[in-house]
Design an enzyme around this catalytic site. Structure first.
Site, PDB file in Angstrom:
ATOM      1  N   ASP A  29      -5.956  -8.273  23.963  1.00  0.00           N
ATOM      2  CA  ASP A  29      -5.700  -6.930  24.185  1.00  0.00           C
ATOM      3  C   ASP A  29      -4.466  -6.734  24.100  1.00  0.00           C
ATOM      4  OD1 ASP A  29      -6.391  -4.138  25.228  1.00  0.00           O
ATOM      5  OD2 ASP A  29      -5.037  -4.750  26.834  1.00  0.00           O
TER       6      ASP A  29
ATOM      7  N   GLU B 286      -6.607  -7.131  19.124  1.00  0.00           N
ATOM      8  CA  GLU B 286      -6.777  -5.807  19.325  1.00  0.00           C
ATOM      9  C   GLU B 286      -5.185  -5.134  18.895  1.00  0.00           C
ATOM     10  OE1 GLU B 286      -6.196  -1.938  21.729  1.00  0.00           O
ATOM     11  OE2 GLU B 286      -5.468  -3.727  22.053  1.00  0.00           O
TER      12      GLU B 286
END
Length: 642
Positions: free
Chosen positions: A283, A325
Site C-alpha cells: 500500500d 499500489e
C-alpha cells in the site's frame, strides 16, 4: 511481540541457530547466490554510506533465513511449483476478486465458508481488504494498522488466516493481503514508544522539534486529502514534536532511511507469507522515501527498496508475489514493475489505475481518443510482470492522473466535468455517485460509487426505464470486456458481479459520514446472490454477462500476460481499438463508447493487420468484410481471424 531495532538488538545469528538443516542451508546458499547480488546492490544504494552497513546487511539475510526456516511443507511445495511456473499470474484463466472480509463473510472463517461461491464464479485470486489489527475508531478503512502480526479480533486470529489461505489453495485461489508500507497507526507499539519519548522509536518515524524543516518540505508537497486532512505534518503534544502524516493525522509515516524499519517490514512480509498469503498488496509505495525539494513521491530510493524486498523474499519464499499500489501519473506507473536493467525486478503486479480512470472518462465523454492517446504513451510492462486491471475498487476514481500535462494550478475543465458527471450533477447524465475530497477549484479529487450506479443502472431502475436498463447493462459489459482483454489479472470488486448499487447507509454513521468512499463499501447481498442464476433478474443478467466474459477469456491463449497490448488509432473517435498479437495468438478488440451505433471501416480493420473473415469470440458472429462493421450502443467485440 518483541521490538527489534538497532544492530545491538538485532544481532546476526548463524544458520544453525536459526534452525536450518543441511538441505535448507544449501537451498539458502543457492538462492542467495542467485538473488543476493540484486539485494546487495539495492541495499548498498540505500544504506551503503553507513559505517554499520555490513552489520545490517547480515541481519537482513538472517531475517530471510529465518523466513525460510519457518516455511511449512505445504508452502515449500508451492515455492517449488511457482519456480517452475513463474508465469502463473499471467495465465488467461486468472481472475481476481476484491472484498472486505467482514462485509463479504463476517469473519475470516465466514469467508472460508463462502469459497465455493468464488470458485463457481471462476475466481483464482482473492484480495481481502486489510485484515491485520487496525487502530480503534477512525482507521482509514483498516489501513491505519496498529499491529501487523495480529488479525483484527472482529475477523478472527492468525490461525484463521492460515486456515483460510490453505482452504483457498484447495479451491485454486491465491490469497492476497494488504501491507501498509508507508505508515503505521499512531497506536502501533512503535508509535506509542516514540510518543513516550524513546529516541530509538522516534527514529522509526519522521519527527521534527519545530516547524522549520516541515515548512521547507511543505513548499513542494501536495495534500492527499485536502478537504479532510490538509497538511502533511501533525503536532504530537506528548513529545512536543511534529510527525510526518501524509494521509491522516493518525497515520505516521515510516522512516525508511533508518535500516531498522526496512528490517522490521521485511520480517513482517515473511511472517504473512508463512501464514499462507501468496500476494502482498504493498500500500502507498510511491510515498516511502522523503527528499527535500521534491513532492516526495516516486523517488529513486523507493525503487531500491522494492528491489531489495523482492530479492530477499525470493530467497525465503519464492512463491510470494508483490503487488504495487502506486496511484501515480502514467509516466511513473510502469517503473514499479522495474525498468531499464532492473525491468521485472521490482513488483510482479501493479494496479493499472490509469486504465481504470480513462475508461470512466471515455464513458462520460462518449469518445475514445483520450483513452487511446494516453495508453499509447505508456510503456509496456516488463516481461514476467502483469497489470491488475479493474473498473472499481474500495477506493475512489482519482481524476488528477488525467491532468499530468497541465502546468496551471487547479483541475482542468475536463476533470471538473468528470467530477460533476459522476456525482449526477450534469443534466441528462446517467451516473449516480458522489464526489470525494472535492471542494474549491484546487481540491477536485475523485468520485465514489458502485459500478452499476455509476454506469446508470441505479437511475434506470428508479425510473423503471427498460431501455435505460439495457443501456446501463451494455455499459457494464463494455467496461468489463476491456479489462478482461487488456492484459493482466482482471479484478472484480465485491457485488459488481451482481449489479449491486450504492449503499447510502454510511451517511448515518459518524465514523464514516465524512468519507464518501463508504458509498461503495456495502455488505454483500447474499439474498441477491441467490438470484444470480435467474436470467430474468437484474442480478442474473449481470452475473450471466460477467460469467460469459470470464469463460471466453479463460481458455483464450492470446490473453496470456506475455502477449502485448497495443491501442490503435482508428477512423472513428467513438471506437476504442486494441490489438493483442503474439506467439500465442491474436485478438482485435473494438468497443463503442457512444450511446448510438457506430461503424468501423474495413480500411481501419485492415490497418490493424487483421483480415476478414473475422469471428467475434464473445457471440460467435462472423463478419465477412462485405461492408463496414457496425457496433450498437456501447457494444464490444473480440475479433479473431477465421
Amino acid at each position: 511481540m518483541s521490538l527489534q531495532t538497532t544492530p545491538e538488538r538485532m544481532q546476526a545469528a548463524d544458520l544453525d541457530g536459526i534452525g536450518l538443516d543441511d538441505a535448507d542451508k544449501a537451498l539458502f546458499a543457492l538462492r542467495k547466490q542467485i538473488f543476493g547480488p540484486d539485494a546487495d546492490a539495492a541495499l548498498k544504494a540505500l544504506y551503503g554510506h553507513r559505517a554499520d552497513f555490513q552489520d545490517w546487511l547480515a541481519r537482513f539475510y538472517d531475517i530471510a533465513a529465518q523466513g525460510l526456516a519457518n516455511r511449512s511443507a505445504e508452502l515449500r511445495e508451492l515455492d517449488a511449483k511457482r519456480v517452475y511456473t513463474p508465469d502463473w499470474f499471467q495465465k488467461p484463466h486468472m481472475l481476481g476478486y476484491s472484498a472486505y472480509a467482514d462485509r463479504f463473510g463476517g469473519t475470516l472463517d465466514g469467508v472460508r465458508q463462502r469459497l465455493s461461491y468464488l470458485s463457481d464464479l471462476g475466481v483464482t485470486y482473492l484480495h481481502l481488504m486489510p485484515v491485520t489489527c487496525p487502530r480503534e475508531g477512525e482507521s482509514d478503512g483498516g489501513y491505519a494498522v496498529a499491529d501487523y502480526e495480529r488479525i483484527d479480533p472482529r475477523l478472527g486470529t492468525m490461525q484463521d488466516l492460515e486456515a483460510l489461505a490453505s482452504a483457498c489453495r484447495k479451491h485454486g485461489i491465491s490469497l492476497v493481503s494488504d501491507l501498509a508500507l508507508n505508515h503505521t497507526a499512531d497506536t502501533h507499539e512503535w508509535a506509542q514508544a516514540a510518543r513516550a519519548g524513546d529516541p530509538v522509536y522516534q527514529g522509526y518515524y519522521h519527527c521534527f522539534p519545530d516547524r522549520q524543516v516541515p515548512d521547507q518540505y511543505e513548499q513542494t508537497l501536495e495534500d492527499v486529502f485536502p478537504a479532510s486532512a490538509p497538511g502533511n505534518f501533525t503536532h504530537i503534544a506528548e513529545m512536543d514534536q511534529w510527525v510526518w502524516t501524509t494521509f491522516y493525522p493518525y497515520q505516521w509515516d515510516l522512516n525508511y532511511a533508518n535500516p531498522a524499519v526496512f528490517g522490521e517490514i521485511l520480517r513482517i512480509m515473511l511472517v504473512l507469507a508463512n501464514r499462507g498469503v501468496e500476494v502482498l498488496r504493498l500500500d502507498s509505495v510511491a510515498f516511502m522515501w522523503k527528499r527535500l525539494g521534491t513532492d516526495c513521491r516516486n523517488q529513486p530510493q523507493v525503487h531500491h527498496l522494492l528491489r531489495a524486498f523482492r530479492a530477499l523474499t525470493r530467497i525465503a519464499a519464492p512463491a510470494l508475489a508483490l503487488k504495487a499500489e502506486a496511484i501515480v501519473a502514467p509516466e511513473h506507473l510502469t517503473a514499479y514493475l522495474g525498468e531499464g536493467k532492473y525491468a521485472g525486478e521490482e513488483c510482479h503486479l501493479g494496479y493499472h489505475n490509469t486504465l481504470m480512470v480513462l475508461l470512466w472518462s471515455a464513458l462520460a465523454e462518449g469518445r475514445a481518443e483520450r483513452l487511446t492517446e494516453m495508453l499509447r504513451r505508456m510503456p509496456a510492462p516488463p516481461a514476467n510482470t502483469s497489470w491488475i486491471t479493474y473498473i472499481r475498487c474500495h477506493d475512489d476514481i482519482g481524476w488528477p492522473v488525467l491532468d499530468v500535462d497541465r502546468e496551471a494550478q487547479g483541475p482542468s475543465d475536463h476533470v471538473r466535468f468528470l467530477s460533476d458527471f459522476y456525482a449526477g450533477r450534469v443534466a441528462g447524465g446517467f451516473a449516480r455517485g458522489q464526489s470525494f475530497q472535492t471542494g474549491d477549484d484546487r481540491a477536485v479529487h475523485g468520485s465514489s460509487g458502485m459500478l452499476a450506479s455509476l454506469a446508470g443502472l441505479e437511475a434506470a431502475l428508479q425510473e423503471s426505464d427498460e431501455t435505460a436498463i439495457d443501456l446501463a447493462l451494455a455499459r457494464i459489459r463494455l467496461l468489463y470486456s476491456i479489462i478482461f482483454a487488456f492484459g493482466g489479472i482482471p479484478l472484480l470488486y465485491m457485488g459488481d458481479e451482481l449489479g449491486m448499487l450504492n449503499d447510502y447507509s454510511y451517511e448515518t454513521d459518524p465514523l464514516k459520514a465524512i468519507d464518501s468512499r463508504w458509498l461503495h463499501r456495502p455488505d454483500m447481498d447474499w439474498k441477491t446472490a441467490e438470484m444470480r442464476h435467474d436470467s430474468g433478474s437484474i442480478a442474473g443478467r449481470v452475473y450471466d454477462m460477467t460469467r460469459t466474459l470470464i469463460a471466453c477469456r479463460a481458455d483464450f491463449p492470446a490473453l496470456h500476460g506475455d502477449t502485448p497490448s497495443r491501442p490503435l488509432s482508428g477512423d472513428n473517435p467513438h471506437i476504442f481499438m486494441m490489438r493483442r498479437s503474439g506467439a500465442r495468438g491474436r485478438l482485435l478488440l473494438l468497443a463503442n463508447f457512444a450511446p448510438n451505433p457506430q461503424s468501423v471501416t474495413i480500411k481501419a480493420i485492415n490497418a490493424a493487420r487483421f483480415r476478414f473473415p473475422l469471428q467475434d469470440r464473445l457471440t460467435g458472429q462472423t463478419y465477412e468484410g462485405s461492408g463496414d462493421l457496425v457496433l450498437g450502443p456501447y457494444d464490444t467485440v473480440w475479433l479473431e481471424e477465421v
